[in-house]
Design a protein around this motif. Structure first.
Motif, mmCIF file in Angstrom:
data_model
loop_
_atom_site.group_PDB
_atom_site.id
_atom_site.type_symbol
_atom_site.label_atom_id
_atom_site.label_comp_id
_atom_site.label_asym_id
_atom_site.label_seq_id
_atom_site.Cartn_x
_atom_site.Cartn_y
_atom_site.Cartn_z
ATOM 1 N N THR A 43 12.042 8.024 -9.333
ATOM 2 C CA THR A 43 10.920 8.310 -8.369
ATOM 3 C C THR A 43 11.305 9.662 -7.817
ATOM 4 O O THR A 43 12.549 10.250 -7.746
ATOM 5 C CB THR A 43 10.684 7.355 -7.230
ATOM 6 O OG1 THR A 43 12.007 7.283 -6.313
ATOM 7 C CG2 THR A 43 10.558 5.892 -7.746
ATOM 8 N N SER A 44 10.648 10.175 -6.855
ATOM 9 C CA SER A 44 10.761 11.489 -6.223
ATOM 10 C C SER A 44 11.972 11.503 -5.148
ATOM 11 O O SER A 44 12.692 12.250 -4.981
ATOM 12 C CB SER A 44 9.610 12.031 -5.757
ATOM 13 O OG SER A 44 9.013 11.136 -4.613
ATOM 14 N N SER A 45 12.427 10.015 -4.925
ATOM 15 C CA SER A 45 13.343 9.910 -3.644
ATOM 16 C C SER A 45 14.780 9.688 -4.378
ATOM 17 O O SER A 45 15.517 9.774 -3.838
ATOM 18 C CB SER A 45 13.079 8.880 -2.725
ATOM 19 O OG SER A 45 12.685 7.672 -3.523
ATOM 20 N N ASP A 93 6.698 4.434 -0.127
ATOM 21 C CA ASP A 93 6.768 5.550 -1.329
ATOM 22 C C ASP A 93 6.845 4.642 -2.290
ATOM 23 O O ASP A 93 6.841 3.556 -2.458
ATOM 24 C CB ASP A 93 7.537 6.682 -1.112
ATOM 25 C CG ASP A 93 9.214 6.143 -1.054
ATOM 26 O OD1 ASP A 93 9.270 5.011 -1.397
ATOM 27 O OD2 ASP A 93 10.024 6.883 -0.852
ATOM 28 N N SER A 94 6.803 5.235 -3.582
ATOM 29 C CA SER A 94 6.774 4.640 -4.946
ATOM 30 C C SER A 94 8.216 3.798 -5.208
ATOM 31 O O SER A 94 7.966 2.604 -5.535
ATOM 32 C CB SER A 94 7.045 5.319 -6.301
ATOM 33 O OG SER A 94 5.663 6.361 -5.940
ATOM 34 N N LEU A 95 9.059 4.284 -4.601
ATOM 35 C CA LEU A 95 10.396 3.468 -4.357
ATOM 36 C C LEU A 95 10.372 2.204 -3.872
ATOM 37 O O LEU A 95 10.681 1.218 -4.095
ATOM 38 C CB LEU A 95 11.711 4.515 -4.389
ATOM 39 C CG LEU A 95 13.021 3.501 -4.502
ATOM 40 C CD1 LEU A 95 13.124 3.069 -5.912
ATOM 41 C CD2 LEU A 95 14.051 4.780 -3.963
ATOM 42 N N ALA A 139 0.810 -1.379 0.080
ATOM 43 C CA ALA A 139 -0.006 0.104 0.081
ATOM 44 C C ALA A 139 0.829 1.222 -0.006
ATOM 45 O O ALA A 139 1.892 1.415 0.739
ATOM 46 C CB ALA A 139 -0.869 -0.027 1.213
ATOM 47 N N HIS A 140 0.398 2.254 -0.653
ATOM 48 C CA HIS A 140 1.191 3.686 -0.716
ATOM 49 C C HIS A 140 0.590 4.563 0.244
ATOM 50 O O HIS A 140 -0.664 4.549 1.003
ATOM 51 C CB HIS A 140 0.756 4.553 -1.949
ATOM 52 C CG HIS A 140 1.717 5.540 -2.463
ATOM 53 N ND1 HIS A 140 1.112 6.771 -1.787
ATOM 54 C CD2 HIS A 140 2.756 5.623 -2.542
ATOM 55 C CE1 HIS A 140 2.020 7.583 -2.150
ATOM 56 N NE2 HIS A 140 3.430 7.028 -2.786
ATOM 57 N N TYR A 141 1.474 5.307 0.881
ATOM 58 C CA TYR A 141 1.153 6.145 1.971
ATOM 59 C C TYR A 141 -0.209 7.154 1.561
ATOM 60 O O TYR A 141 -0.650 7.574 2.654
ATOM 61 C CB TYR A 141 2.079 7.229 2.296
ATOM 62 C CG TYR A 141 3.377 6.737 2.831
ATOM 63 C CD1 TYR A 141 3.454 5.751 4.108
ATOM 64 C CD2 TYR A 141 4.710 6.762 2.140
ATOM 65 C CE1 TYR A 141 4.383 5.188 4.513
ATOM 66 C CE2 TYR A 141 6.002 6.213 2.845
ATOM 67 C CZ TYR A 141 5.648 5.502 4.033
ATOM 68 O OH TYR A 141 6.765 4.886 4.408
ATOM 69 N N SER A 160 10.496 13.180 -1.242
ATOM 70 C CA SER A 160 9.089 12.116 -1.392
ATOM 71 C C SER A 160 8.343 11.871 -0.215
ATOM 72 O O SER A 160 8.579 12.386 0.790
ATOM 73 C CB SER A 160 9.966 10.836 -1.831
ATOM 74 O OG SER A 160 10.505 10.381 -0.526
ATOM 75 N N THR A 161 7.156 11.139 -0.261
ATOM 76 C CA THR A 161 6.543 10.863 0.838
ATOM 77 C C THR A 161 7.342 10.242 1.906
ATOM 78 O O THR A 161 7.180 10.701 3.092
ATOM 79 C CB THR A 161 5.229 9.880 0.518
ATOM 80 O OG1 THR A 161 5.716 8.940 -0.300
ATOM 81 C CG2 THR A 161 4.209 10.815 -0.347
ATOM 82 N N THR A 162 8.281 9.312 1.526
ATOM 83 C CA THR A 162 8.913 8.862 2.900
ATOM 84 C C THR A 162 9.732 9.827 3.632
ATOM 85 O O THR A 162 9.888 10.006 4.703
ATOM 86 C CB THR A 162 9.914 7.491 2.177
ATOM 87 O OG1 THR A 162 9.065 6.428 1.603
ATOM 88 C CG2 THR A 162 10.891 7.101 3.263
HETATM 89 P P1 13P Z 1 6.122 9.255 -3.867
HETATM 90 O O1 13P Z 1 7.105 8.353 -4.804
HETATM 91 O O2 13P Z 1 6.874 10.364 -2.961
HETATM 92 O O3 13P Z 1 5.456 8.403 -2.794
HETATM 93 O O4 13P Z 1 5.111 9.995 -4.459
HETATM 94 C C1 13P Z 1 4.003 9.321 -5.473
HETATM 95 C C2 13P Z 1 3.131 10.181 -5.742
HETATM 96 O O5 13P Z 1 2.359 9.667 -6.631
HETATM 97 C C3 13P Z 1 3.185 11.478 -5.503
HETATM 98 O O6 13P Z 1 2.141 12.251 -5.979
#
Ligand code: 13P
Ligand code: SF4
Length: 324
Positions: A143-145, A55-57, A38-40, A229-231
């Protein structure tokens, strides 16, 4: 939208559902030999039921190491697709196939293919928020991280960066790469945070720290103390000396932050329209406990990726995992 995603599933009927839905999901998970990722940004009840929340990564990494027969992916379509690309022999089911992403939808593969063909000397770095077909046209995913690290890796090459223009600008600033060719996509959720509203909020909370996701627009990022990133945002919320935190990302992250630092005050960054719930991703929020129960029960809806596309898309995903 892919053919799969048009195959909308039923809404579960209330009298059809077990009384203790959470326990029923846990039982079904064992019966199906499934793992829940599950994603955050999922609702807190789903996060608490998941074997891995991240997070996605982190979710791509978790998908790389799955040993169970079924992956129930609670997130948006591109995330579940990534899990399928990494696990062709496992069943990947999602609570709602309609859970898309404005960034992925804003970069159609046919148009992206033409764009890439016009710049054959460029390395193509695609943010993971894109379709399997767009991944298949890319040299590497990020990914954002890990985006700055991936961009730095290609320091000797001209770069196409897709599909998020805000992440691209942020990474360009971080790495000194102002020359990247950028696909002009954006996240409809993060673009709604308002710099004007944020500056008014900061007047009322001058000691607050602002934590933002790099998908936010430039004026919001300029006012932020931490961008990640979310993390990264969750970690910074824990580490920050500030007791009041203003968060410019989807409100799902609040659940983990509250568990880790229950005494800190968390404030949602304001939207353009003060009455909107703009810090909720409408796609992520299509997934519910009821639909999670259904997808584990019926092993449907299932995510599929044509084998040719899957093989092509696997190469840049594995490249990202190797470089991260
Ligand atoms: P993260 O990789 O930071 O969890 O971001 C995913 C995303 O969809 C941000 O909107
Ligand atoms: Fe896509 Fe934005 Fe939702 Fe993230 S928050 S899944 S980028 S629409």
């Amino acid at each position: 939208m892919t053919e799969d995603r048009q195959r909308t599933e039923f809404p579960p009927t209330p009298d059809d559902l077990p009384e203790d839905l959470e326990q029923a999901i846990r039982d079904l998970k064992e019966e199906r030999n499934a793992i829940i990722l599950a994603h955050y940004y999922q609702e807190s009840e789903i996060q608490d039921l998941a074997d891995v929340v991240g997070d996605s990564l982190a979710l791509a990494r978790a998908a790389q190491n799955v040993e169970r027969d079924v992956i129930a992916f609670c997130g948006v379509h591109f995330m579940a697709e990534t899990a399928k690309i990494l696990n062709p022999d496992r069943k990947v089911v999602v609570p709602d196939l309609e859970a898309g992403c404005s960034l992925a939808d804003g970069c159609p593969a046919d148009e992206f293919e033409k764009f890439v063909a016009e710049h054959p000397d460029h390395k193509v770095i695609s943010y993971i928020n894109c379709s399997a077909e767009v991944k298949a046209l890319s040299d590497v995913i990020c990914t954002s991280s890990n985006a700055p690290r991936i961009v730095k890796h290609y320091k000797d090459h001209p770069i196409i960066f897709a599909p998020d223009r805000h992440l691209a600008r942020f990474v360009g600033q971080q790495t000194g790469r102002k020359d990247m060719l950028i696909w002009q996509g954006a996240c409809e959720v993060h673009e709604l945070f308002s710099a004007k509203g944020l500056s008014k909020l900061l007047m009322r909370h001058p000691k607050a720290e602002v934590l933002a996701h790099p998908e936010c627009e430039e004026a919001v990022l300029e006012m932020s103390d931490y961008i990640g990133s979310t993390t990264g945002i969750i970690q910074r919320a824990v580490d920050s000396p500030a007791n009041t935190l203003i968060i410019a990302t989807e409100e799902g992250v609040f659940h983990q932050i509250r568990k880790l630092v229950p005494d800190k005050e968390l404030i949602q960054a304001p939207g353009q329209d003060e009455s909107c719930a703009c810090n909720q991703c409408p796609y992520m929020r299509l997934n519910t406990l009821e639909k999670l129960y259904r997808c584990l029960h019926d092993l449907d809806p299932e995510v599929s990726v044509p084998e040719g596309t899957r093989k092509q898309a696997l190469i840049p995903i594995e490249k990202m995992l190797e470089l991260s």
